[in-house]
Every structure is written in C-alpha cells, then in structure tokens.
Write a protein that holds these residues in place. Structure first.
Motif, PDB file in Angstrom:
ATOM      1  N   ILE A  33       0.793  -1.161  -0.168  1.00 20.02           N
ATOM      2  CA  ILE A  33       0.148  -0.246   0.182  1.00 20.02           C
ATOM      3  C   ILE A  33       0.794   0.870  -0.201  1.00 20.02           C
ATOM      4  O   ILE A  33       2.103   1.006   0.159  1.00 20.02           O
ATOM      5  CB  ILE A  33      -0.969   0.256   1.287  1.00 20.02           C
ATOM      6  CG1 ILE A  33      -0.456  -0.092   2.495  1.00 20.02           C
ATOM      7  CG2 ILE A  33      -1.703  -0.692   0.725  1.00 20.02           C
ATOM      8  CD1 ILE A  33      -0.790   0.391   3.561  1.00 20.02           C
ATOM      9  N   ASN A  87      -2.123   5.968   6.437  1.00 21.58           N
ATOM     10  CA  ASN A  87      -3.955   6.175   6.136  1.00 21.58           C
ATOM     11  C   ASN A  87      -4.817   5.445   6.754  1.00 21.58           C
ATOM     12  O   ASN A  87      -4.727   4.151   6.795  1.00 21.58           O
ATOM     13  CB  ASN A  87      -3.783   6.474   4.233  1.00 21.58           C
ATOM     14  CG  ASN A  87      -5.251   6.414   3.491  1.00 21.58           C
ATOM     15  OD1 ASN A  87      -6.152   6.889   4.603  1.00 21.58           O
ATOM     16  ND2 ASN A  87      -5.087   7.867   3.194  1.00 21.58           N
ATOM     17  N   TYR A 145      -7.512   4.049   5.622  1.00 25.13           N
ATOM     18  CA  TYR A 145      -8.563   3.922   4.448  1.00 25.13           C
ATOM     19  C   TYR A 145      -7.526   2.173   4.768  1.00 25.13           C
ATOM     20  O   TYR A 145      -8.187   1.681   4.362  1.00 25.13           O
ATOM     21  CB  TYR A 145      -8.773   4.021   3.788  1.00 25.13           C
ATOM     22  CG  TYR A 145      -9.366   3.591   2.286  1.00 25.13           C
ATOM     23  CD1 TYR A 145     -10.841   3.171   2.466  1.00 25.13           C
ATOM     24  CD2 TYR A 145      -8.462   3.192   1.480  1.00 25.13           C
ATOM     25  CE1 TYR A 145     -11.143   2.502   0.885  1.00 25.13           C
ATOM     26  CE2 TYR A 145      -8.878   1.999   0.509  1.00 25.13           C
ATOM     27  CZ  TYR A 145      -9.941   1.974   0.254  1.00 25.13           C
ATOM     28  OH  TYR A 145     -10.813   1.256  -1.165  1.00 25.13           O
ATOM     29  N   PHE A 146      -6.137   2.527   4.394  1.00 26.60           N
ATOM     30  CA  PHE A 146      -6.193   1.410   3.908  1.00 26.60           C
ATOM     31  C   PHE A 146      -5.731   0.506   5.130  1.00 26.60           C
ATOM     32  O   PHE A 146      -5.346  -0.377   5.294  1.00 26.60           O
ATOM     33  CB  PHE A 146      -4.130   1.947   3.636  1.00 26.60           C
ATOM     34  CG  PHE A 146      -3.794   2.412   2.228  1.00 26.60           C
ATOM     35  CD1 PHE A 146      -4.614   1.669   1.505  1.00 26.60           C
ATOM     36  CD2 PHE A 146      -3.975   3.989   1.884  1.00 26.60           C
ATOM     37  CE1 PHE A 146      -4.788   2.066  -0.147  1.00 26.60           C
ATOM     38  CE2 PHE A 146      -4.218   4.329   0.523  1.00 26.60           C
ATOM     39  CZ  PHE A 146      -4.063   3.424  -0.791  1.00 26.60           C
ATOM     40  N   ALA A 170      -6.080  -2.773   5.213  1.00 25.06           N
ATOM     41  CA  ALA A 170      -5.313  -3.949   5.700  1.00 25.06           C
ATOM     42  C   ALA A 170      -5.783  -5.206   6.150  1.00 25.06           C
ATOM     43  O   ALA A 170      -5.770  -6.896   7.015  1.00 25.06           O
ATOM     44  CB  ALA A 170      -4.857  -3.329   5.869  1.00 25.06           C
ATOM     45  N   ASN A 178       4.831  -1.259   2.583  1.00 21.70           N
ATOM     46  CA  ASN A 178       4.542   0.566   2.802  1.00 21.70           C
ATOM     47  C   ASN A 178       5.896   0.941   1.542  1.00 21.70           C
ATOM     48  O   ASN A 178       6.619   1.081   2.189  1.00 21.70           O
ATOM     49  CB  ASN A 178       4.363   1.135   3.966  1.00 21.70           C
ATOM     50  CG  ASN A 178       4.121   2.812   4.096  1.00 21.70           C
ATOM     51  OD1 ASN A 178       3.582   2.689   2.995  1.00 21.70           O
ATOM     52  ND2 ASN A 178       4.641   3.363   4.622  1.00 21.70           N
ATOM     53  N   SER A 209      -1.573  -1.921  -4.693  1.00 22.40           N
ATOM     54  CA  SER A 209      -2.464  -0.826  -4.594  1.00 22.40           C
ATOM     55  C   SER A 209      -0.908   0.203  -5.284  1.00 22.40           C
ATOM     56  O   SER A 209      -0.123   1.390  -4.474  1.00 22.40           O
ATOM     57  CB  SER A 209      -2.314   0.022  -4.046  1.00 22.40           C
ATOM     58  OG  SER A 209      -3.558   1.001  -3.617  1.00 22.40           O
ATOM     59  N   ASP A 258     -14.255   7.692   0.936  1.00 21.76           N
ATOM     60  CA  ASP A 258     -13.474   6.434   2.096  1.00 21.76           C
ATOM     61  C   ASP A 258     -14.076   5.613   3.257  1.00 21.76           C
ATOM     62  O   ASP A 258     -13.907   4.432   3.993  1.00 21.76           O
ATOM     63  CB  ASP A 258     -11.869   6.455   2.572  1.00 21.76           C
ATOM     64  CG  ASP A 258     -10.679   7.356   1.426  1.00 21.76           C
ATOM     65  OD1 ASP A 258     -11.600   6.093   0.234  1.00 21.76           O
ATOM     66  OD2 ASP A 258      -9.907   8.037   1.329  1.00 21.76           O
ATOM     67  N   LYS A 266     -15.052  -1.785   1.961  1.00 20.01           N
ATOM     68  CA  LYS A 266     -13.526  -2.185   2.357  1.00 20.01           C
ATOM     69  C   LYS A 266     -13.629  -3.721   1.737  1.00 20.01           C
ATOM     70  O   LYS A 266     -13.085  -4.152   2.022  1.00 20.01           O
ATOM     71  CB  LYS A 266     -13.470  -1.568   3.274  1.00 20.01           C
ATOM     72  CG  LYS A 266     -12.824  -0.185   2.715  1.00 20.01           C
ATOM     73  CD  LYS A 266     -11.913   0.794   4.005  1.00 20.01           C
ATOM     74  CE  LYS A 266     -13.670   1.327   5.261  1.00 20.01           C
ATOM     75  NZ  LYS A 266     -14.354   2.273   5.334  1.00 20.01           N
TER      76      LYS A 266
END
Length: 337
Positions: free
Chosen positions: A67, A72, A74-75, A79, A97, A123, A275, A294
C-alpha cells in the motif's frame, strides 16, 4: 507428541487417504464420512501444520499487501480485512509500505520479496501500465485501486468517476452551487485524476460552471493539506458553499479550517469526503462520505490471489468494480438514520 493424521484415521475408522482428503480438500468426501473425520479432529484437538502443508506444495504460505500510505486509516482498515481473509485461507499476510515512491514500487513489483511470497496484492501510485507489463516475476499479482488499468492481472477498484458524480449530486440536492474540489493531483495519482474528471462532468450535467479557482491541487492527501487549502478557498472573494474532498482525511482537515474560521457546517459550507474511515464517524460534525465496500475489496482481492496461487482459477484475469454508497451525515445536513 502432536496428533497425526494416522491418529485421526484410527479414531474415525477411515483410511489415511480419506483423512488427508478432508484436511487438505484434495477430493470430495461423502458428508457422513467428512463429519466422522471432523468429529475425530475435534476430539483429538488436531491442529494442522500449515507451514509443512505449504512447503509440500512448493509455497511459503506468505502473501503480501503493498500500500502507498500505511498511516492512512483507509488502508489500515483495508489491511485488517485482508489479514483476516488470508488467515481464513491458511495464509499469512505481510505488509509492505511503498510510501508512494516510484523506486519502492518498482522494487516490490519485480524484486523485493519475490522469492519469499506466493503472491502480491498491490495498490500502485507512481508506476503505470508499461512497468506492470514488463514484470518478470511469475508469482500471481492482484491490483487494487486506480493506479493501473488494462493489464493481464486481476484488478479490483471502485468507479471513481461515478463516485464523484454521487457526491456532487448530493451537494446539488441540498442546494449548493459553488462546489469546490480539494485534492486535484499535480502528479500521477490516477484516482485523483478520475475523481477530478467526475467532478467536472457532474458540474456540467447540472448546468454549473467549472471555476478553476475552486479547484485546490495538492501533492499530499492528508489532514494538513485539507486544512491549508480550505483556508485558501475561504479567502476567495466568492468562497465555496460546499467542498468535495479527494478523501476523508482532506475533508477532516477542511472541517478544522472551517471551525477555526467560524463557519457553520453545513449551513455555510457543506463537506463530503470519500473512504468512510472510522474517524469521520466521530468528527464534529460527523462527515458525509462516499463509502467504498472495503470488506468486498479486501476479501475479493485475497480470494482472487489465493485462487491464482492454488490453481483453482485459470480463467482470464478479471477487472471488478466494487460497489460504493453515499452515507449522509451532519456535514451536509440531517444524517441517515
């Protein structure tokens, strides 16, 4: 001594091969026999040695999720979903990362970890189609997000143009006409370009003029950029009455700037993000957002990767657009119940 498959076979009164088929899923087994084997497994407390199983199949049992922004939310939330899904398939998921750095993405795509992982969920932000097509690693690859399209790998993303349309449609419906966009990309972040495209197309569809001064470009996509650019927008002679932000982090930063300026949200300025991070549910006011699914993204990415690794999926790669929905909260008016 640990419990062996032979112990299970003796307890269940079946052959060792039958137990192996049940435990490893090699061949279908009759339901009555499967239940008898499962009962023996439960009674004896058998714990499968996943490491040995993977080694027998020439695998490591490790998959990676790469990612661009570990900090963040969202990630982080994505995850967590992927880790749980991987464990359910008997795999361990390791995190990478890339910090949205091109060299880090290139190294990971075709260098780092290639001999210790069975597959990669990626991503990308700074690399494009040509780099993915030039990949020489043979391990399966599943792409998530909007960085790369039209490559021979499974790809999972939302429709960013449609998501932007949904945000603008909502803002127009609550009476806004001077709608700003924070988070237009000055570089190669494809998702930002797609959301900007959706913003422009949606304005045109509602007969609203595109005003370049209401577009705030950012190199980063966090709270500080949202706060800084919101201050700039408020300093305009004709400031916006609504803001659509590239993501929830930018939107939360904008909310802070609006509060400091004494602006009422949503009475003076309405705000929408993308998000549906948990922080947006507890901001003041709570944040209206476009919520990607998600759970679906994380689960589907792992399932597609495992199927490629284990050879249960041999069809042509799929591009899947997962659903999204608008969640109305206090930053645009009365929240959804």
């Amino acid at each position: 001594m640990g419990v062996s498959l032979k112990d299970i076979a003796e307890r269940a009164g079946v052959s060792l091969a039958t137990v192996s088929n049940v435990v490893n899923g090699y061949r279908p087994v009759g339901e009555a026999t499967r239940q008898r084997v499962q009962q023996a497994i439960d009674e004896l407390g058998y714990i499968p040695n996943l490491g040995a199983r993977h080694l027998r199949r020439g695998r490591t049992g490790l998959i990676a999720l790469a990612i661009p922004e570990l900090n963040n939310p969202y990630f982080a939330e994505l995850a967590d979903i992927a880790i749980r899904e991987a464990a359910g398939h008997g795999y361990t998921l390791v995190m990478e990362n890339t910090a949205a750095d091109r060299q880090a993405e290139l190294l990971l795509l075709d260098g780092s970890r290639r001999h210790i992982i069975d597959g990669l969920i990626f991503s990308p932000v700074r690399i494009g189609r040509d780099e993915v097509l030039a990949r020489t690693a043979v391990s399966p690859l599943v792409l998530i997000g909007e960085g790369v399209y039209d490559v021979p790998h499974d790809h999972i993303a939302i429709d960013n143009v449609a998501a932007s349309h949904a945000a603008i449609q909502h803002l127009v419906a609550v009476g806004r006409r001077r709608i700003a966009f924070i988070g237009a990309a000055g570089g190669d972040r494809q998702s930002a370009h797609l959301r900007m495209r959706g913003y422009r197309e949606a304005l045109a569809s509602y007969g609203l003029p595109f005003r370049s001064e209401l577009v705030a470009r950012t190199d980063e996509f966090g709270r500080l950029e949202g706060m800084r650019t919101m201050r700039d927008l408020l300093a305009l002679d004709d400031p916006p009455d609504a803001v659509f932000a590239y993501n929830d982090l930018i939107a939360i930063g904008a909310l802070r700037a609006l509060a400091e300026a004494g602006c009422r949200v949503p009475e003076d300025v309405a705000v929408v993000g993308i998000d549906d991070i948990e922080e947006g549910r507890f901001s003041s006011p709570t944040l209206t957002t476009i919520a990607p699914d998600k759970e679906e993204i994380g689960r589907l990415a792992v399932r597609r990767l495992v199927a490629r690794i284990e050879g249960t999926e041999v069809a042509a790669p799929l591009t899947v657009q997962t659903p999204f929905r608008l969640i109305r909260r206090e930053s645009t008016g009365s929240p959804d119940s």
